[in-house]
Each structure stands twice: as structure tokens, then as C-alpha cells.
Design a protein around this motif. Structure first.
Motif, PDB file in Angstrom:
ATOM      1  N   GLU A 174       0.859  -1.190   0.000  1.00  7.40           N
ATOM      2  CA  GLU A 174       0.000   0.000   0.000  1.00  7.40           C
ATOM      3  C   GLU A 174       0.894   1.239   0.000  1.00  7.40           C
ATOM      4  O   GLU A 174       1.677   1.457   0.924  1.00  7.40           O
ATOM      5  CB  GLU A 174      -0.899  -0.001   1.239  1.00  7.40           C
ATOM      6  N   LEU A 175       0.796   2.043  -1.040  1.00 14.46           N
ATOM      7  CA  LEU A 175       1.588   3.253  -1.162  1.00 14.46           C
ATOM      8  C   LEU A 175       0.676   4.470  -1.118  1.00 14.46           C
ATOM      9  O   LEU A 175      -0.503   4.387  -1.494  1.00 14.46           O
ATOM     10  CB  LEU A 175       2.379   3.257  -2.472  1.00 14.46           C
ATOM     11  N   PRO A 176       1.190   5.624  -0.647  1.00 14.92           N
ATOM     12  CA  PRO A 176       0.357   6.835  -0.589  1.00 14.92           C
ATOM     13  C   PRO A 176      -0.101   7.284  -1.969  1.00 14.92           C
ATOM     14  O   PRO A 176       0.524   6.985  -2.995  1.00 14.92           O
ATOM     15  CB  PRO A 176       1.300   7.858   0.057  1.00 14.92           C
ATOM     16  N   GLN A 177      -1.190   8.015  -1.994  1.00 13.74           N
ATOM     17  CA  GLN A 177      -1.735   8.650  -3.186  1.00 13.74           C
ATOM     18  C   GLN A 177      -2.023   7.653  -4.305  1.00 13.74           C
ATOM     19  O   GLN A 177      -1.902   7.962  -5.499  1.00 13.74           O
ATOM     20  CB  GLN A 177      -0.788   9.748  -3.687  1.00 13.74           C
ATOM     21  N   GLY A 178      -2.399   6.428  -3.919  1.00 13.77           N
ATOM     22  CA  GLY A 178      -2.791   5.437  -4.910  1.00 13.77           C
ATOM     23  C   GLY A 178      -1.665   4.890  -5.763  1.00 13.77           C
ATOM     24  O   GLY A 178      -1.919   4.244  -6.782  1.00 13.77           O
ATOM     25  N   GLU A 179      -0.423   5.156  -5.384  1.00 12.39           N
ATOM     26  CA  GLU A 179       0.711   4.634  -6.157  1.00 12.39           C
ATOM     27  C   GLU A 179       0.774   3.111  -6.017  1.00 12.39           C
ATOM     28  O   GLU A 179       0.269   2.530  -5.046  1.00 12.39           O
ATOM     29  CB  GLU A 179       2.019   5.248  -5.650  1.00 12.39           C
ATOM     30  N   LEU A 199      13.155  -5.098  -8.956  1.00  8.74           N
ATOM     31  CA  LEU A 199      12.055  -4.162  -9.065  1.00  8.74           C
ATOM     32  C   LEU A 199      11.243  -4.535 -10.297  1.00  8.74           C
ATOM     33  O   LEU A 199      11.716  -4.401 -11.434  1.00  8.74           O
ATOM     34  CB  LEU A 199      12.570  -2.728  -9.168  1.00  8.74           C
ATOM     35  N   LEU A 200      10.037  -5.029 -10.092  1.00  8.19           N
ATOM     36  CA  LEU A 200       9.191  -5.480 -11.199  1.00  8.19           C
ATOM     37  C   LEU A 200       8.368  -4.337 -11.779  1.00  8.19           C
ATOM     38  O   LEU A 200       8.170  -4.250 -12.983  1.00  8.19           O
ATOM     39  CB  LEU A 200       8.263  -6.609 -10.718  1.00  8.19           C
ATOM     40  N   GLN A 201       7.871  -3.469 -10.910  1.00  8.04           N
ATOM     41  CA  GLN A 201       7.094  -2.308 -11.345  1.00  8.04           C
ATOM     42  C   GLN A 201       7.468  -1.139 -10.447  1.00  8.04           C
ATOM     43  O   GLN A 201       7.347  -1.210  -9.222  1.00  8.04           O
ATOM     44  CB  GLN A 201       5.594  -2.581 -11.246  1.00  8.04           C
ATOM     45  N   ALA A 202       7.956  -0.075 -11.037  1.00  7.37           N
ATOM     46  CA  ALA A 202       8.428   1.075 -10.271  1.00  7.37           C
ATOM     47  C   ALA A 202       7.285   2.027  -9.951  1.00  7.37           C
ATOM     48  O   ALA A 202       6.293   2.118 -10.687  1.00  7.37           O
ATOM     49  CB  ALA A 202       9.511   1.810 -11.040  1.00  7.37           C
ATOM     50  N   SER A 203       7.428   2.732  -8.847  1.00  9.53           N
ATOM     51  CA  SER A 203       6.493   3.793  -8.477  1.00  9.53           C
ATOM     52  C   SER A 203       6.993   5.110  -9.045  1.00  9.53           C
ATOM     53  O   SER A 203       8.209   5.357  -9.115  1.00  9.53           O
ATOM     54  CB  SER A 203       6.374   3.882  -6.955  1.00  9.53           C
TER      55      SER A 203
END
Length: 256
Positions: free
Chosen positions: A144-149, A166-170
């Protein structure tokens, strides 16, 4: 060690001494604003355990990874230190991708590894690795990341090494190893993986090398008895002492 100030225009602070003093007074090593810290707020010193934070009497409560510290705390690279509204991230000097791989490991089947969550929604949990651990929307543990990331990452064994991918970066929150932004790399024991408010420490005692036994002292060039001289000298001393004792006895006998 290097201190980064996230979401601030302040430049990174480089620290190479065994003691760091932080406060608002000008005689500190790292000076903060008076509204953020007391005159002598805290100090960080290095000992055999690592970096140790000590709150000084003039300092108010300090937070490490959002947890309050009233007296002392053991720090590691990647920790977030909050003093007032000032946030500081401790960063390792060496980038993860510049470290050498660990050779001679016992192998994943004999090397127990777990990720210990020290901050974030999973805080307090110990996640055994097994073959691999994947975090993210499709993984076993959602992040769970802030601001829907959103982001995805995997920790697994590859070619005999423990690796972070890292499969998918924020877009806003970089993946970090020991506070240094990275896209992945080889993990060492006690490394800290950070992504936004999430913190995971690598617990892998089987990967740590056993201390080498102390080297044996070099053999002496000569044995002590060899340096004492020929053995015949001892017998001559005994005979000489016996003759002297006999002579003294004869003199005393003649006089009396």
C-alpha cells in the motif's frame, strides 16, 4: 554515512567522524532550525553494534521510522529520523550495485532467510523467504503506497545469490537498499529494503561468514633449552659446588 533530507532543497550531509552532534546551536556538527530542534538535541555515535542514537536532555521526542525514541535507539542505513518537522534519511556510502557478491554461500536449501518488517502496514511480521517473496498487486503481500501509487518487487535466489528485483516502479517513491535508490541488486545480511513507508530488514544468519580463527604464533627459531647453552655446563657447576662444599667442610674440621 550520508544524510539525505527528503522533500527538501537542503543538500545531503556527509559524515565521516565517529560522533555526530545534531541541534540548533552553532557548535553542532549538523545544525537544524531552532523551531525544529533544541540547542543540543541528540547525538549519534558509532560502536561495535553500529550507529547508536542518544536523545540529550534538551531534546524532545524523536521518531525513527515513525516510532518514538525517548532515550536510545540502534540505527541502520535506510532509517528515517524525524526531529520536529525535519526528516532525515540515513544512507550508506556505498551503492548496492557496487558491492561484491557473496562467495561460498551454503546455498538456498541450507541458508534460512526471512524479511523482518520494521515499518509500514506489515510492521512486526517476519516473512520467511522460501524460494521467493513477491510484493505488489499480484504478489502474496500487497504494497500500500500513498496517493494510490503502486509498485511490485521480488526477493529470490538467483545464481546462488539473494537478489532484489524491481518489477514495477512507483512514479514518486524509489526503491532503496540501505537508503540508496536502486532498481535491484544483490542483498547482504542486515540490509534494509525501503519503499515509501515500508521497511524490511534481511535476516540471514546463514549468509554471514564465521569469524576466522586467530593465526597460530610463529614457531621460535630456537628452543629455550637450546639458547641456554650446552648441557655439560650444568654438570660442571654441580661438581664445582660440591668441591667447594667439601673444601669448606675440611677447613672447619681441621680448625676444630
Amino acid at each position: 554515512m550520508r544524510i539525505e533530507f527528503p522533500h527538501s532543497a537542503r543538500e545531503d550531509f556527509h559524515w565521516e567522524q565517529p560522533l555526530l552532534r545534531i541541534g540548533s546551536a552553532p557548535d553542532n556538527d549538523l545544525v537544524l532550525a531552532a523551531k525544529q530542534a533544541g540547542s543540543h538535541h541528540l547525538r549519534i555515535h558509532q560502536d561495535r553494534r553500529g550507529w547508536v542514537l542518544q536523545v540529550l536532555p534538551q531534546g524532545n521526542r524523536i521518531y525513527v521510522n515513525a516510532r518514538p525514541v525517548r532515550e536510545r535507539a540502534l540505527l541502520r542505513p535506510g532509517d528515517i529520523l524525524s526531529v520536529g518537522d525535519c526528516r532525515m534519511m540515513l544512507r550508506a556510502d556505498q551503492a548496492p550495485d557496487s558491492r561484491a557478491a557473496l562467495d561460498g554461500l551454503p546455498g538456498p536449501e541450507r541458508c534460512a532467510v526471512a524479511l523482518r518488517a520494521v515499518a509500514g502496514p506489515l510492521s512486526g511480521k517476519v516473512l520467511p523467504l522460501g524460494g521467493a517473496i513477491e510484493f505488489g498487486p499480484l504478489g502474496r503481500y500487497p504494497l500500500e503506497l500513498p496517493q494510490g501509487e503502486s509498485a511490485s518487487l521480488r526477493v529470490s535466489w538467483k545464481d546462488g545469490q539473494l537478489r532484489l528485483e524491481l518489477l514495477q516502479a512507483s512514479a514518486r517513491y524509489p526503491l532503496r537498499i540501505n537508503g540508496v535508490p536502486t532498481e535491484g541488486g544483490v542483498l547482504h545480511p542486515c540490509d534494509q529494503i525501503g519503499l515509501a513507508m515500508h521497511r524490511f530488514v534481511v535476516d540471514a544468519p546463514g549468509m554471514e561468514r564465521e569469524p576466522e580463527p586467530p593465526a597460530a604464533p610463529p614457531a621460535p627459531l630456537h628452543l629455550p633449552e637450546e639458547d641456554a647453552g650446552p648441557r655439560g655446563e650444568v654438570w660442571w657447576l654441580i661438581i664445582t659446588a660440591a668441591v667447594l662444599a667439601l673444601g669448606i667442610a675440611l677447613i672447619l674440621l681441621v680448625r676444630f
